[in-house]
Scaffold this motif. Structure first.
Motif, PDB file in Angstrom:
ATOM      1  N   ILE A  67       0.867  -1.182   0.000  1.00 58.03           N
ATOM      2  CA  ILE A  67       0.000   0.000   0.000  1.00 58.03           C
ATOM      3  C   ILE A  67       0.902   1.229   0.000  1.00 58.03           C
ATOM      4  O   ILE A  67       1.836   1.336   0.793  1.00 58.03           O
ATOM      5  CB  ILE A  67      -0.911   0.001   1.245  1.00 58.03           C
ATOM      6  N   GLU A  69       1.635   5.145   0.668  1.00 56.87           N
ATOM      7  CA  GLU A  69       1.195   6.218   1.551  1.00 56.87           C
ATOM      8  C   GLU A  69       1.950   7.498   1.228  1.00 56.87           C
ATOM      9  O   GLU A  69       3.051   7.458   0.676  1.00 56.87           O
ATOM     10  CB  GLU A  69       1.435   5.847   3.014  1.00 56.87           C
ATOM     11  N   GLY A  70       1.378   8.618   1.615  1.00 58.25           N
ATOM     12  CA  GLY A  70       2.050   9.912   1.446  1.00 58.25           C
ATOM     13  C   GLY A  70       2.500  10.161   0.032  1.00 58.25           C
ATOM     14  O   GLY A  70       1.770   9.909  -0.923  1.00 58.25           O
ATOM     15  N   GLY A  72       4.692   8.535  -1.561  1.00 59.22           N
ATOM     16  CA  GLY A  72       5.015   7.293  -2.252  1.00 59.22           C
ATOM     17  C   GLY A  72       6.483   7.166  -2.604  1.00 59.22           C
ATOM     18  O   GLY A  72       7.296   8.023  -2.274  1.00 59.22           O
ATOM     19  N   GLU A 100       9.255   9.337   6.909  1.00 62.21           N
ATOM     20  CA  GLU A 100       7.813   9.140   6.714  1.00 62.21           C
ATOM     21  C   GLU A 100       7.570   7.782   6.069  1.00 62.21           C
ATOM     22  O   GLU A 100       8.288   7.385   5.146  1.00 62.21           O
ATOM     23  CB  GLU A 100       7.243  10.236   5.813  1.00 62.21           C
ATOM     24  N   ARG A 101       6.551   7.094   6.548  1.00 59.48           N
ATOM     25  CA  ARG A 101       6.193   5.789   5.983  1.00 59.48           C
ATOM     26  C   ARG A 101       5.600   6.021   4.599  1.00 59.48           C
ATOM     27  O   ARG A 101       4.650   6.778   4.444  1.00 59.48           O
ATOM     28  CB  ARG A 101       5.184   5.103   6.904  1.00 59.48           C
ATOM     29  N   ALA A 136       3.543   6.432  11.571  1.00 61.34           N
ATOM     30  CA  ALA A 136       3.520   7.039  10.239  1.00 61.34           C
ATOM     31  C   ALA A 136       4.798   7.824   9.963  1.00 61.34           C
ATOM     32  O   ALA A 136       5.179   8.012   8.809  1.00 61.34           O
ATOM     33  CB  ALA A 136       2.306   7.952  10.094  1.00 61.34           C
TER      34      ALA A 136
END
Length: 153
Positions: A67, A69-70, A72, A100-101, A136
């Motif tokens: 997935i 997130e953010g 990417g 950041e994840r 996160a």
């Protein structure tokens, strides 16, 4: 013989982190992020993490998808390949962080009590208070780990 973060400043430098549930994350410094001192200890031109990551991808099986997130992973195929193999991926936000994840594996890789099978140059740092599913973002400075920063003064 590089053994300080400034030897890699401005170049991609990746390192690995293990959370309290024994799941693994790749942390990408983006050339300027905080890096634990223990990761840099003993590095040489012949033991650079970036040389070992393709080998790790080759010998690790795909467990599922991922997935985004953010912001990417951009065009970085290796980040996506690692996430598909169960690794969380965190990326340093220029210039002051945090990590950041950016990728969450659908099936997280969990290491056993024997420890992760990584080459010497891919030393994993274990932080029991972390839970990647609930984290996160983070700063290495907040983890209670000695670190150096790649940020220019």
């Amino acid at each position: 013989m590089p053994n300080q973060l400034y030897d890699y400043q401005g170049s991609e430098f990746d390192w690995f982190l293990v959370d309290g549930k024994k799941r693994v994350a790749l942390c990408s410094s983006a050339g300027f992020g905080e890096v634990p001192v223990s990761v840099l200890d003993g590095l040489t031109d012949n033991k650079h993490p970036m040389d070992e990551i393709p080998k790790l991808i080759e010998k690790t099986s795909t467990l599922g998808g991922h997935i985004v997130e953010g912001r990417g992973p951009g065009k970085c195929i290796e980040f996506k390949q690692l996430a598909n193999r169960g690794f969380f991926v965190f990326d340093w936000k220029h210039w002051k962080g945090p990590y950041e994840r950016i990728l969450v594996p659908e099936v997280p890789l969990t290491i056993d009590e024997k420890g992760i099978m990584l080459p010497d140059s891919l030393r994993a740092v274990c932080v029991a208070q972390l839970d990647f599913e609930r984290t996160a973002s983070f700063q290495v400075a907040d983890l209670g780990i000695d670190f150096v920063t790649g940020k220019m003064s």
